[in-house]
Design an enzyme around this catalytic site. Structure first.
Site, short mmCIF file in Angstrom:
data_model
loop_
_atom_site.label_atom_id
_atom_site.label_comp_id
_atom_site.label_asym_id
_atom_site.label_seq_id
_atom_site.Cartn_x
_atom_site.Cartn_y
_atom_site.Cartn_z
CG HIS A 32 -1.13 -18.56 -0.67
ND1 HIS A 32 -0.24 -19.08 -0.14
CD2 HIS A 32 -2.30 -19.28 -1.16
CE1 HIS A 32 -0.57 -20.27 0.18
NE2 HIS A 32 -1.62 -20.55 -0.61
CB SER A 85 -1.67 -23.88 -2.12
OG SER A 85 -1.92 -23.00 -0.59
#
Length: 318
Positions: A201, A88
């Protein structure tokens, strides 16, 4: 020796991170002191409180400041990776290692990203849960089936495919709770709630993605100068890929770390160095390497002592 650099994501931050580096190494100190918001970043890193440090608008730039400084210190010791990968936010560290932007730009970009993700999360009440012991295919299919039966009012999706047997779902509180019960019935070993400051996300980050698109139009990215694994595709960056589009997609869609790790483990990389607090990414790597009985060396740089040990090990084994 073939080395990969791994970069931690949000959730690994801790109060006091980098303080020992700052006190001992002039390079690290100069990196932070020369940042435009260096004093604020140092306060969050060294003093917290944890609640402030864990707000994504503060977490992201603190993690970037740490990771970038340590990456440059390793480069000064002629320790550089053949491949880079991050989780991430950590993907931005991997891109830094690959020469996509300079240190100031790296911290500025993650500052911007953190701020826009924080704003995109405002007013959105969601939950996140790590599902252990089930295949990613089963978790994905179950979420899709739930959505088809309930619609967007009960939104739930897979936000992270972390490693074999561990996926993370995110969505409305009620949908996540129902899915936890469904997964337990399907044989999940555990369902663990994940504390995050937003539904990252997922489609709820569209505003952040739109903001990043504008940012990249004004601040174009260089092409990576070494192989980098991308979260949005689960594969290596390929010549001609639009990197900015991949990062825009990454913030609002599933992180395919499991596929990234599979690619690494199928390569000839034998030494892995995770840069950043905690051992989350290397933990996933270790688990998957055992599944295929592959012998690799995993090192972590969390503290100044870790850093010195890594430098000593690499120089002794080159």
């Amino acid at each position: 020796m073939k080395i990969a650099f791994l970069y931690a994501g949000q959730g690994s931050q801790k109060v006091g991170m980098g303080k020992d580096f700052y006190d001992e190494f002039d390079s690290f100190k100069n990196h932070l002191d020369n940042l435009s918001d260096g004093d604020i970043i140092k306060t969050h890193m060294f003093e917290g409180p944890m609640e402030e440090l864990s707000n994504t608008k503060n977490t992201q730039r603190a993690m970037a400041a740490f990771a970038g400084a340590v990456t440059d210190m390793l480069a000064d010791e002629d320790i550089k990776p053949e491949v880079a990968m991050g989780l991430s936010l950590g993907e931005y560290g991997a891109l830094y290692a690959a020469g996509v932007y300079d240190y100031d730009s790296y911290v500025a970009l993650t500052t911007f990203r953190g701020d826009k993700m924080n704003k995109a999360a405002e007013g959105k009440k969601c939950a996140m849960s790590a599902i252990l012991g089930l295949s990613s295919e089963l978790v994905t299919k179950s979420c899709e089936e739930y959505m088809s039966n309930h619609g967007d009012d009960a939104y739930v999706t897979v936000s992270n495919y972390n490693c074999t047997g561990q996926s993370v779902i995110c969505g409305s509180e009620s949908a996540v709770e129902e899915m936890e019960n469904i997964f337990k019935e399907k044989g999940a070993k555990r369902c663990i709630r994940v504390r995050v400051s937003g539904p990252f996300h997922t489609k709820f980050m569209k505003d952040a993605g739109d903001a990043l698109e504008t940012y990249f139009n004004d601040n174009p990215l260089e092409s990576p100068k070494l192989p980098v694994l991308l979260n949005a595709t689960g594969d290596y960056y390929k010549e001609g890929d639009d990197l900015s589009k991949q990062l825009i997609k990454q913030v609002q869609s599933s992180v395919r770390l499991e596929e990234n790790i599979e690619k690494l483990l199928s390569s000839d990389i034998d030494t892995y160095i995770e840069i950043g607090p905690g051992k989350v990414v290397s933990g996933f790597l270790k688990r998957m390497s055992k599944d295929i009985d592959k012998d690799i060396k995993i090192l972590n740089i969390d503290t100044a002592e870790d850093y010195k040990a890594v430098v000593e090990y690499v120089k002794a084994n080159k």
